[in-house]
Design an enzyme around this catalytic site. Structure first.
Site, PDB file in Angstrom:
ATOM      1  N   ALA A  56       0.833  -1.202   0.000  1.00  0.00           N
ATOM      2  CA  ALA A  56       0.000   0.000   0.000  1.00  0.00           C
ATOM      3  C   ALA A  56       0.872   1.258   0.000  1.00  0.00           C
ATOM      4  O   ALA A  56       0.556   2.236  -0.692  1.00  0.00           O
ATOM      5  CB  ALA A  56      -0.939  -0.013   1.201  1.00  0.00           C
ATOM      6  N   ILE A  59       2.439   1.632  -3.507  1.00  0.00           N
ATOM      7  CA  ILE A  59       1.407   2.050  -4.459  1.00  0.00           C
ATOM      8  C   ILE A  59       1.090   3.527  -4.291  1.00  0.00           C
ATOM      9  O   ILE A  59       1.076   4.295  -5.262  1.00  0.00           O
ATOM     10  CB  ILE A  59       0.159   1.151  -4.318  1.00  0.00           C
ATOM     11  N   GLU A  60       0.866   3.965  -3.071  1.00  0.00           N
ATOM     12  CA  GLU A  60       0.588   5.385  -2.797  1.00  0.00           C
ATOM     13  C   GLU A  60       1.774   6.254  -3.190  1.00  0.00           C
ATOM     14  O   GLU A  60       1.613   7.313  -3.801  1.00  0.00           O
ATOM     15  CB  GLU A  60       0.279   5.569  -1.313  1.00  0.00           C
ATOM     16  N   SER A  61       2.971   5.796  -2.876  1.00  0.00           N
ATOM     17  CA  SER A  61       4.171   6.589  -3.153  1.00  0.00           C
ATOM     18  C   SER A  61       4.418   6.738  -4.646  1.00  0.00           C
ATOM     19  O   SER A  61       4.704   7.840  -5.131  1.00  0.00           O
ATOM     20  CB  SER A  61       5.388   5.951  -2.480  1.00  0.00           C
ATOM     21  N   SER A  64       1.821   9.091  -6.105  1.00  0.00           N
ATOM     22  CA  SER A  64       2.031  10.467  -5.640  1.00  0.00           C
ATOM     23  C   SER A  64       3.238  11.107  -6.312  1.00  0.00           C
ATOM     24  O   SER A  64       3.202  12.288  -6.683  1.00  0.00           O
ATOM     25  CB  SER A  64       2.211  10.500  -4.121  1.00  0.00           C
TER      26      SER A  64
END
Length: 138
Positions: A56, A59-61, A64
């Site tokens: 997670a 994926i977010e990093s 972003s």
């Protein structure tokens, strides 16, 4: 959001949290991000498999970093609004690749998809991240 720097290095260099999770971006553009994580026991749950938070976080990093790169020239950054991560397969060690791609890039929001695969190309996790384009201090 005081103290925010929008130079290219700050967008592509992961912060301390992301570095500890192990995500290392290797290719960055405003429409795609590629990187990897070298998985080992630091990433394990008490049951000996990779903690879903590792995926997670990657994926977010990745989303972003790419989304913020896309709006950097407008003096903006992109921040996550939703992160939906599906955990599909567990592993214990090895290099995983993280591939992010912009699905939609609008004036105020973006949608990115991200796949995490093992060394054999098997899909371990899939995520979609919706991000808001923001002007710091605005």
């Amino acid at each position: 959001m005081t103290g925010l720097h929008l130079d290219a290095g700050s967008l592509t260099e992961p912060g301390a949290f992301v570095r500890e999770a192990g995500f290392q971006p290797t290719e960055v553009s405003g429409t795609a991000v590629r990187g990897h994580i070298d998985i080992d026991e630091r990433h394990h749950t008490p049951w000996g498999i990779v903690h879903g938070g590792v995926y997670a976080t990657a994926i977010e990093s990745a989303a972003s970093i790419g989304a913020s790169t896309a709006v950097r020239d407008q003096g903006q950054v992109a921040v996550g609004l939703t992160n939906t991560t599906h955990f599909l397969r567990s592993i214990t060690h090895g290099r995983v690749t993280v591939d992010a791609e912009a699905l939609n890039q609008g004036r105020s929001q973006q949608l990115w998809k991200v796949d995490v695969r093992d060394e054999r190309g098997r899909l371990l996790a899939h995520g979609e991240v919706r991000l808001q384009n923001l002007t710091p201090g605005g």
